[in-house]
Scaffold this active site. Structure first.
Site, PDB file in Angstrom:
ATOM      1  N   ASP A  97       0.864  -1.166   0.000  1.00 28.49           N
ATOM      2  CA  ASP A  97       0.000   0.000   0.000  1.00 28.49           C
ATOM      3  C   ASP A  97       0.910   1.229   0.000  1.00 28.49           C
ATOM      4  O   ASP A  97       2.067   1.159   0.379  1.00 28.49           O
ATOM      5  CB  ASP A  97      -0.921  -0.016   1.230  1.00 28.49           C
ATOM      6  CG  ASP A  97      -2.071   0.980   1.054  1.00 28.49           C
ATOM      7  OD1 ASP A  97      -2.860   1.143   1.975  1.00 28.49           O
ATOM      8  OD2 ASP A  97      -2.145   1.605  -0.027  1.00 28.49           O
ATOM      9  N   ASP A 270      -8.141  -7.420   0.807  1.00 30.73           N
ATOM     10  CA  ASP A 270      -7.189  -7.524   1.920  1.00 30.73           C
ATOM     11  C   ASP A 270      -7.907  -6.999   3.156  1.00 30.73           C
ATOM     12  O   ASP A 270      -8.755  -6.088   3.043  1.00 30.73           O
ATOM     13  CB  ASP A 270      -5.938  -6.678   1.664  1.00 30.73           C
ATOM     14  CG  ASP A 270      -6.110  -5.247   2.197  1.00 30.73           C
ATOM     15  OD1 ASP A 270      -6.673  -4.431   1.448  1.00 30.73           O
ATOM     16  OD2 ASP A 270      -5.754  -4.982   3.366  1.00 30.73           O
TER      17      ASP A 270
HETATM   18  C1  LIG Z   1      -5.459  -0.056   3.256  1.00 28.74           C
HETATM   19  C2  LIG Z   1      -6.703   0.710   2.858  1.00 28.74           C
HETATM   20  C3  LIG Z   1      -7.923   0.338   3.395  1.00 28.74           C
HETATM   21  C4  LIG Z   1      -9.075   1.032   3.044  1.00 28.74           C
HETATM   22  C5  LIG Z   1      -9.044   2.100   2.163  1.00 28.74           C
HETATM   23  C6  LIG Z   1      -7.792   2.491   1.611  1.00 28.74           C
HETATM   24  C7  LIG Z   1      -7.680   3.601   0.694  1.00 28.74           C
HETATM   25  O1  LIG Z   1      -8.670   4.272   0.340  1.00 28.74           O
HETATM   26  N1  LIG Z   1      -6.459   3.926   0.205  1.00 28.74           N
HETATM   27  C8  LIG Z   1      -5.352   3.248   0.564  1.00 28.74           C
HETATM   28  N2  LIG Z   1      -4.157   3.639   0.028  1.00 28.74           N
HETATM   29  N3  LIG Z   1      -5.390   2.182   1.410  1.00 28.74           N
HETATM   30  C9  LIG Z   1      -6.604   1.801   1.948  1.00 28.74           C
END
Ligand SMILES: Cc1cccc2c(=O)nc(N)[nH]c12
Length: 375
Positions: A97, A270
């Site tokens: 991420d 995830d």
């Molecule tokens: C890990 C995660 C969960 C939920 C939403 C998001 C999101 O909108 N953007 C990112 N970069 N990561 C997210």
């Protein structure tokens, strides 16, 4: 047929059952059978499990995190230790991420400008800045197969103007991430934002579709909205995303959310739910969730479930309850194993149901089991 060298990343749709898709996502570290669930390995480890056990649950792709790993141990150290695959021992595909979500959820005193985000580390309070270019630089040093673009995540509910501006900025940042790429062996996935506004979501998905990313994520959900609201946004967004690219619903979710997502055309998921709840004595099963600290399990000789992995099935519920009451490390380890294996079994069942064009029946059967099971 183009070789994997020219197209190291390719999504292949094999079957469909309603809107549910059965496919394969090809990556330089191997294929991922979809629909797939990706265990979260934020700091280079899926908490509590030696990496071989993660593989044993059936997982094919895991997550790492730019924000955490750049703060500790630092992406250059991970690079010097061979990159995230050698560092963690995970030989399959890894997705990282971008840090967008952690700026919103973890960092302190984050300030967002067009350039990027400036915030204080949650570890030592040091000042950090994260721009789209910096996020890609970190992810390229980590060496993940899939890098998420840096997005501007805002909390919900929020003013329409705030959501719109964050969405437009996320589109501009996605283009900047694309420009910053230098590795042909790393794919970037765009992230659709837009809050709970269907029109804004469609606009965002179309704008990002024009940029032709190898994959698309739906972000900004599972941030506290009621599940039906999430499903409504999926109904609006999935059909607009390119059909020949994987669709990844970030941060989702409960077992029922995974099936609701698959029903609407989502391929990848995830969530920390199976691992975090496992560490907190909650087991996911076909009969619903079991809270193992509950006194009713004290002399229960049954295993968690007949379909639990052998390492878990060899123990009684009473024994696992004891481990949690005694604060033994083995308790969280066993239920993490249980829950990740359960999520993988659920995905394997969904893949087979789509292959046999009976996904709706599979969905109904699972929902009934969870609804009527004995808690
Ligand atoms: C890990 C995660 C969960 C939920 C939403 C998001 C999101 O909108 N953007 C990112 N970069 N990561 C997210």
């Amino acid at each position: 047929m183009t070789s994997t060298i020219e197209r190291p990343f390719r999504y292949e749709k094999l079957q469909q059952s309603g809107k549910a898709r059965r496919g394969v996502f090809h990556t330089p570290h191997g294929p991922v059978q979809t629909p797939a669930f990706m265990p979260v390995g934020t700091q280079g480890t899926v908490k509590g499990l030696e990496i071989g056990l993660v593989r044993e649950t059936g997982a094919e792709m895991i997550l790492g995190n730019t924000y955490h790993l750049s703060l500790r141990p630092g992406e250059q150290i991970v690079r010097e230790l061979g990159g995230l695959h050698e560092f963690s021992g995970w030989k399959g595909p890894i997705l990282t991420d971008s840090g967008g979500f952690q700026i919103f959820s973890l960092a302190q005193m984050a300030k967002i400008t067009e350039e990027g985000a400036v915030f204080r580390s949650h570890i030592d309070g040091s000042k950090i800045s994260l721009s789209p270019e910096r996020s890609i630089e970190i992810q390229e040093a980590l060496g993940s197969d899939v890098a998420m673009v840096l997005d501007h995540v805002v909390s919900l509910p929020n003013e329409a103007k705030v959501i719109r501006e964050a969405c437009d900025r996320s589109i501009r940042w996605a283009a900047r991430c694309q420009q910053a790429a230098t590795r042909a062996d790393q794919a970037q996935f765009a992230i659709v934002q837009g809050g709970l506004d269907e029109n804004l979501r469609v606009y965002c998905a179309e704008e990002l579709g024009e940029l032709e990313f190898p994959g698309y994520a739906i972000g900004g959900l599972s941030v506290g909205e009621p599940p039906p609201e999430m499903y409504r946004i999926l109904d609006a967004t999935c059909p607009v995303l390119p059909a020949d690219r994987p669709r990844y619903l970030m941060g989702v979710g409960r077992p029922e959310d995974l099936l609701e997502g698959i029903r609407r055309g989502v391929d990848l998921f995830d969530c920390v739910m199976p691992t975090r709840n496992g560490r907190n004595a909650l087991a996911f099963t076909d009969e619903g969730t079991l809270r193992l600290r509950n006194a009713k399990y004290q002399t229960d000789r049954r295993p968690i479930s007949p379909t639990s992995p052998e390492r878990v099935r060899q123990h009684s519920r009473g024994y696992i309850r004891h481990l949690f009451m005694a604060k033994e490390m083995l308790g969280p380890i066993l239920l993490t194993l249980q829950n990740l294996a359960y999520y993988q079994q659920l995905m394997a069942g969904a893949r087979q149901a789509i292959e046999e064009d009976r996904f709706e029946a599979f969905y109904e059967q699972k929902m009934n089991g969870w609804r009527n099971g004995d808690e």
